[in-house]
Design a protein around this motif. Structure first.
Motif, PDB file in Angstrom:
ATOM      1  N   THR A 162       0.827  -1.211   0.000  1.00 43.32           N
ATOM      2  CA  THR A 162       0.000   0.000   0.000  1.00 43.32           C
ATOM      3  C   THR A 162       0.859   1.258   0.000  1.00 43.32           C
ATOM      4  N   LYS A 163       0.221   2.370  -0.350  1.00 42.86           N
ATOM      5  CA  LYS A 163       0.927   3.658  -0.377  1.00 42.86           C
ATOM      6  C   LYS A 163       1.400   4.046   1.013  1.00 42.86           C
ATOM      7  N   MET A 164       0.546   3.837   2.026  1.00 41.58           N
ATOM      8  CA  MET A 164       0.938   4.154   3.390  1.00 41.58           C
ATOM      9  C   MET A 164       2.059   3.242   3.863  1.00 41.58           C
ATOM     10  N   GLY A 165       2.032   1.994   3.436  1.00 46.30           N
ATOM     11  CA  GLY A 165       3.115   1.080   3.789  1.00 46.30           C
ATOM     12  C   GLY A 165       4.446   1.526   3.216  1.00 46.30           C
ATOM     13  N   LYS A 166       4.428   2.005   1.969  1.00 48.65           N
ATOM     14  CA  LYS A 166       5.663   2.527   1.369  1.00 48.65           C
ATOM     15  C   LYS A 166       6.145   3.764   2.123  1.00 48.65           C
ATOM     16  N   ALA A 167       5.185   4.587   2.564  1.00 47.70           N
ATOM     17  CA  ALA A 167       5.550   5.776   3.348  1.00 47.70           C
ATOM     18  C   ALA A 167       6.157   5.364   4.685  1.00 47.70           C
ATOM     19  N   MET A 168       5.608   4.319   5.308  1.00 42.02           N
ATOM     20  CA  MET A 168       6.168   3.819   6.565  1.00 42.02           C
ATOM     21  C   MET A 168       7.610   3.362   6.373  1.00 42.02           C
ATOM     22  N   ARG A 169       7.869   2.661   5.293  1.00 43.63           N
ATOM     23  CA  ARG A 169       9.233   2.183   5.044  1.00 43.63           C
ATOM     24  C   ARG A 169      10.177   3.341   4.759  1.00 43.63           C
ATOM     25  N   ALA A 170       9.667   4.359   4.088  1.00 46.42           N
ATOM     26  CA  ALA A 170      10.495   5.533   3.798  1.00 46.42           C
ATOM     27  C   ALA A 170      10.850   6.291   5.072  1.00 46.42           C
ATOM     28  N   VAL A 171       9.850   6.490   5.939  1.00 42.20           N
ATOM     29  CA  VAL A 171      10.092   7.200   7.197  1.00 42.20           C
ATOM     30  C   VAL A 171      11.035   6.393   8.082  1.00 42.20           C
ATOM     31  N   SER A 172      10.890   5.074   8.072  1.00 39.27           N
ATOM     32  CA  SER A 172      11.764   4.220   8.863  1.00 39.27           C
ATOM     33  C   SER A 172      13.210   4.338   8.413  1.00 39.27           C
ATOM     34  N   THR A 173      13.425   4.492   7.098  1.00 41.13           N
ATOM     35  CA  THR A 173      14.785   4.609   6.556  1.00 41.13           C
ATOM     36  C   THR A 173      15.384   5.976   6.848  1.00 41.13           C
ATOM     37  N   ASP A 174      14.620   7.042   6.567  1.00 43.64           N
ATOM     38  CA  ASP A 174      15.119   8.407   6.796  1.00 43.64           C
ATOM     39  C   ASP A 174      13.932   9.355   6.850  1.00 43.64           C
ATOM     40  N   ALA A 175      13.552   9.753   8.052  1.00 42.01           N
ATOM     41  CA  ALA A 175      12.366  10.599   8.220  1.00 42.01           C
ATOM     42  C   ALA A 175      12.537  11.957   7.560  1.00 42.01           C
ATOM     43  N   ASP A 176      13.722  12.548   7.642  1.00 44.77           N
ATOM     44  CA  ASP A 176      13.955  13.872   7.053  1.00 44.77           C
ATOM     45  C   ASP A 176      13.855  13.818   5.531  1.00 44.77           C
ATOM     46  N   ALA A 177      14.454  12.792   4.942  1.00 45.99           N
ATOM     47  CA  ALA A 177      14.372  12.646   3.485  1.00 45.99           C
ATOM     48  C   ALA A 177      12.933  12.396   3.047  1.00 45.99           C
ATOM     49  N   ALA A 178      12.199  11.591   3.826  1.00 44.12           N
ATOM     50  CA  ALA A 178      10.793  11.323   3.509  1.00 44.12           C
ATOM     51  C   ALA A 178       9.973  12.603   3.569  1.00 44.12           C
ATOM     52  N   ARG A 179      10.257  13.450   4.545  1.00 45.82           N
ATOM     53  CA  ARG A 179       9.539  14.724   4.675  1.00 45.82           C
ATOM     54  C   ARG A 179       9.817  15.618   3.460  1.00 45.82           C
ATOM     55  N   LEU A 180      11.057  15.612   2.983  1.00 45.57           N
ATOM     56  CA  LEU A 180      11.420  16.417   1.811  1.00 45.57           C
ATOM     57  C   LEU A 180      10.748  15.903   0.539  1.00 45.57           C
ATOM     58  N   MET A 181      10.414  14.617   0.532  1.00 46.65           N
ATOM     59  CA  MET A 181       9.738  14.024  -0.629  1.00 46.65           C
ATOM     60  C   MET A 181       8.224  14.199  -0.555  1.00 46.65           C
ATOM     61  N   GLY A 182       7.730  14.958   0.437  1.00 48.85           N
ATOM     62  CA  GLY A 182       6.303  15.265   0.522  1.00 48.85           C
ATOM     63  C   GLY A 182       5.493  14.323   1.374  1.00 48.85           C
ATOM     64  N   ILE A 183       6.143  13.426   2.107  1.00 50.01           N
ATOM     65  CA  ILE A 183       5.425  12.489   2.976  1.00 50.01           C
ATOM     66  C   ILE A 183       5.080  13.182   4.288  1.00 50.01           C
ATOM     67  N   ASN A 184       3.832  13.058   4.718  1.00 49.70           N
ATOM     68  CA  ASN A 184       3.399  13.614   6.003  1.00 49.70           C
ATOM     69  C   ASN A 184       3.844  12.659   7.113  1.00 49.70           C
ATOM     70  N   VAL A 185       4.982  12.957   7.719  1.00 56.54           N
ATOM     71  CA  VAL A 185       5.588  12.052   8.697  1.00 56.54           C
ATOM     72  C   VAL A 185       4.687  11.875   9.918  1.00 56.54           C
ATOM     73  N   ASP A 186       4.028  12.955  10.351  1.00 57.25           N
ATOM     74  CA  ASP A 186       3.148  12.861  11.520  1.00 57.25           C
ATOM     75  C   ASP A 186       2.011  11.870  11.283  1.00 57.25           C
ATOM     76  N   ASN A 187       1.423  11.908  10.087  1.00 56.68           N
ATOM     77  CA  ASN A 187       0.342  10.970   9.762  1.00 56.68           C
ATOM     78  C   ASN A 187       0.851   9.529   9.698  1.00 56.68           C
ATOM     79  N   VAL A 188       2.054   9.356   9.187  1.00 51.85           N
ATOM     80  CA  VAL A 188       2.638   8.013   9.104  1.00 51.85           C
ATOM     81  C   VAL A 188       2.875   7.449  10.494  1.00 51.85           C
TER      82      VAL A 188
END
Length: 292
Positions: A162-188
């Motif tokens: 799922t899209k949220m699952g991919k976001a979870m994996r991205a935040v787990s790897t690097d939260a700052d980079a995920a935030r720069l890519m437009g992922i809402n880290v707080d929601n994840v």
């Protein structure tokens, strides 16, 4: 040999419950590096929600478990937003102390609401015993193991597909980079708490069926053993939590079955010490060097 296999079956049932709780620990740690010691008490709340749903609302097993999962998911998000989010940039010690405080708050809050006495969990399914080649398997054990496998497969699909699952994996790897890519880290992070807490709620209902009793302090020991299971498999690794949960359940049952019921808890805690000394990353984890 039959006695060993029988203990193995019993251990898989207990390990299923530990695995469901351990998944919550490992997901939260994988995302924000927080050991949520209140997680075991969310499992306790799930047991009482299931008890109320069956006893007062007259629901059957599946609707009661779903209601417990939904309630615990909302509770997990509320705890994250109220207690942990303000400490997002604080030290890990501050977050850890807050988690311990939240654990005591849930325990004592439940004692205040329902009292401290042990309650008999209503049996909503017939606990028939089946025999295969001299081995006995109860209907409750089959239900627990089957439900656990289904929930674990559903979790894997969510995380991997799922899209949220991919976001979870991205935040787990690097939260700052995920935030720069437009992922809402707080929601994840909130979604991760909801997902882990819902699994704990399901475990609460299953353990009520398995042991036929619940009480407000029931979350402490299983919660701690589930944390040990997550460390054993590799905290932050979802397959590691599953492996660790089943392993701890089997070891505890074997020790108890062969005359060591008085030391079964000590054996589990000894496993934690050994793992932290010789392989702190867990059996399925990899040692990662961190630059400072």
């Amino acid at each position: 040999m039959e006695a060993f296999l029988q203990q193995l079956i019993n251990g898989l049932s207990l390990g299923s419950i530990y695995a469901l709780i351990a998944l919550g620990y490992t997901m939260v740690y994988g995302i924000i590096k927080l050991i949520n010691f209140a997680h075991g008490d969310i499992y306790m709340v799930g047991a009482f929600v299931g008890y109320t749903a069956i006893n007062s609302l007259k629901l059957s097993f599946l609707p009661a478990m779903i209601l417990s999962m939904v309630f615990c998911a909302v509770l997990g998000v509320a705890i994250e937003r109220i207690a942990y989010k303000p400490l997002r940039n604080a030290t890990r010690v501050a977050a850890l102390i807050t988690a311990i405080g939240m654990s005591y708050l849930l325990q004592n809050g439940m004692i205040y609401l329902v009292g401290s006495e042990t309650r008999a969990f209503p049996q909503v399914i017939e606990n028939n015993i089946y025999e295969f080649a001299g081995l006995q398997v109860s209907q409750t054990q089959i239900l627990i193991f089957g439900t656990t496998i289904i929930l674990m497969l559903a979790l894997q699909l969510i995380v991997q597909k799922t899209k949220m699952g991919k976001a979870m994996r991205a935040v787990s790897t690097d939260a700052d980079a995920a935030r720069l890519m437009g992922i809402n880290v707080d929601n994840v992070i909130s979604f991760t708490f909801a997902l882990g807490s819902s699994l704990a709620g399901a475990a609460g209902v299953l353990v009520g069926l398995y042991y036929n009793s619940i009480e407000p302090m029931m979350g402490y020991a299983p919660g701690l053993k589930a944390f040990i299971a997550a460390v054993l498999g590799g905290i932050g690794i979802i397959p590691g939590a599953m492996f660790g949960g089943f392993t701890i359940g089997i070891i505890e049952t074997l020790v108890s079955g062969y005359g060591g019921s008085m030391i079964k808890d000590a054996v589990v805690y000894l496993i934690l010490i050994i793992i932290l000394i010789f392989k702190p990353s867990g059996l399925l984890g990899k040692n990662v060097k961190e630059k400072v």
